[in-house]
Motif scaffolding. Structure first.
Motif, PDB file in Angstrom:
ATOM      1  N   UNK A   1       0.818  -1.214   0.000  1.00  0.00           N
ATOM      2  CA  UNK A   1       0.000   0.000   0.000  1.00  0.00           C
ATOM      3  C   UNK A   1       0.849   1.261   0.000  1.00  0.00           C
ATOM      4  N   UNK A   2       1.866   1.296   0.859  1.00  0.00           N
ATOM      5  CA  UNK A   2       2.627   2.526   1.089  1.00  0.00           C
ATOM      6  C   UNK A   2       3.989   2.508   0.397  1.00  0.00           C
ATOM      7  N   UNK A   3       4.538   3.690   0.230  1.00  0.00           N
ATOM      8  CA  UNK A   3       5.867   3.877  -0.352  1.00  0.00           C
ATOM      9  C   UNK A   3       6.771   4.486   0.720  1.00  0.00           C
ATOM     10  N   UNK A   4       7.805   3.777   1.109  1.00  0.00           N
ATOM     11  CA  UNK A   4       8.699   4.267   2.159  1.00  0.00           C
ATOM     12  C   UNK A   4       9.426   5.554   1.766  1.00  0.00           C
ATOM     13  N   UNK A   5       9.474   5.833   0.480  1.00  0.00           N
ATOM     14  CA  UNK A   5      10.216   6.997   0.012  1.00  0.00           C
ATOM     15  C   UNK A   5       9.364   8.249  -0.084  1.00  0.00           C
TER      16      UNK A   5
ATOM     17  N   UNK B   1      -0.830   4.340  13.753  1.00  0.00           N
ATOM     18  CA  UNK B   1       0.043   5.206  12.973  1.00  0.00           C
ATOM     19  C   UNK B   1       1.498   4.804  13.066  1.00  0.00           C
ATOM     20  N   UNK B   2       1.919   4.312  14.223  1.00  0.00           N
ATOM     21  CA  UNK B   2       3.303   3.861  14.374  1.00  0.00           C
ATOM     22  C   UNK B   2       3.567   2.610  13.544  1.00  0.00           C
ATOM     23  N   UNK B   3       2.583   1.722  13.459  1.00  0.00           N
ATOM     24  CA  UNK B   3       2.728   0.547  12.592  1.00  0.00           C
ATOM     25  C   UNK B   3       2.821   0.992  11.132  1.00  0.00           C
ATOM     26  N   UNK B   4       1.978   1.937  10.741  1.00  0.00           N
ATOM     27  CA  UNK B   4       2.032   2.459   9.372  1.00  0.00           C
ATOM     28  C   UNK B   4       3.393   3.091   9.093  1.00  0.00           C
TER      29      UNK B   4
ATOM     30  N   UNK C   1       6.716   7.132   4.689  1.00  0.00           N
ATOM     31  CA  UNK C   1       7.770   8.115   4.906  1.00  0.00           C
ATOM     32  C   UNK C   1       7.422   9.110   6.001  1.00  0.00           C
ATOM     33  N   UNK C   2       6.182   9.600   6.001  1.00  0.00           N
ATOM     34  CA  UNK C   2       5.781  10.667   6.918  1.00  0.00           C
ATOM     35  C   UNK C   2       4.402  10.347   7.486  1.00  0.00           C
TER      36      UNK C   2
ATOM     37  N   UNK D   1      13.275   5.208  10.076  1.00  0.00           N
ATOM     38  CA  UNK D   1      13.085   5.371   8.635  1.00  0.00           C
ATOM     39  C   UNK D   1      11.977   6.363   8.280  1.00  0.00           C
ATOM     40  N   UNK D   2      11.188   6.803   9.271  1.00  0.00           N
ATOM     41  CA  UNK D   2      10.047   7.672   8.989  1.00  0.00           C
ATOM     42  C   UNK D   2      10.057   8.895   9.898  1.00  0.00           C
ATOM     43  N   UNK D   3       9.360   9.935   9.455  1.00  0.00           N
ATOM     44  CA  UNK D   3       9.124  11.113  10.276  1.00  0.00           C
ATOM     45  C   UNK D   3       7.729  10.997  10.872  1.00  0.00           C
TER      46      UNK D   3
END
Length: 229
Positions: A82-86, A101-104, A109-110, A135-137
């Protein structure tokens, strides 16, 4: 209502910051009392995804409601698709402790964790600082529902690739503002979507009533919805 751009196409609703000093009249809301909380560790997708978080320790309070656990399981299994880490930008509405949200954040990325309860935002901020993946903000923001509230908080329309929420459809009177907020936040990009899970309803409502209000609110804003298995 917030104006819609003429070139905006339909957006999908699947399955369904940090606050400022000016937000608070009571300065004590800025002091995080760690004794009120307890840390728990949750695992999802047969232990492949793990997430720590603080939650209220008082009797009757929960780290997670049933819909939150189910949504975390879904994200743990499908987040990489589903998501893009970049690049993926995600808002969680009614985040509570922010576990979802922390799991997501392990796949995006954000992530902005939001709640309309100012005291919950203290917990969200603490969990973001302690447990967000490198890896995320991950940030926390006080965000009551409704496009006017969002604009007043400086949130830009269309700033989210994804909106997530769990157990946010249990009071019928609040559902139209929830959908209004989803509509405000979602970008017009083809991949943008909201993922909402709900199992609980208030003692004065029913699943049928909440589903009906949700369906009519989505239709009013031309948001396509599909129920996931």
């Amino acid at each position: 209502e917030a104006p819609r751009k003429e070139d905006e196409g339909p957006r999908d609703v699947k399955g369904f910051g940090v606050f400022d000093q000016d937000d608070f009249e009571d300065p004590s809301l800025f002091f995080f009392d760690e004794t009120e909380y307890e840390e728990k560790v949750f695992t999802f997708n047969d232990g492949k995804v793990e997430q720590k978080a603080l939650g209220w320790s008082q009797g009757g309070c929960q780290h997670m409601w049933p819909g939150s656990f189910g949504m975390c399981e879904f994200i743990a299994k499908n987040g990489a698709i589903i998501f893009d880490r970049q690049r993926s930008s995600v808002f969680e509405l009614g985040a509570g402790s922010g576990i979802l949200g922390l799991v997501v954040a392990q796949f995006a990325k954000d992530v902005t964790l939001t709640d309309g309860d100012k005291r919950e935002v203290l917990l969200l901020r603490e969990n973001a600082q302690r447990y967000a993946p490198a890896s995320a903000t991950v940030s926390a923001q006080h965000l009551p529902w409704g496009w006017k509230e969002a604009e007043a908080k400086g949130v830009q329309r269309g700033s989210a690739d994804f909106v997530i929420g769990a157990e946010v459809c249990y009071v019928p009177d609040c559902i139209p503002l929830l959908v209004e907020t989803i509509d405000f936040l979602l970008s017009s990009a083809p991949h943008s979507a909201a993922f909402i899970a709900n199992c609980c309803v208030s003692s004065t409502s029913s699943q049928a009533e909440c589903r009906g209000v949700l369906a009519s609110s989505l239709a009013h804003r031309a948001l396509h919805a599909e129920e996931l298995p």
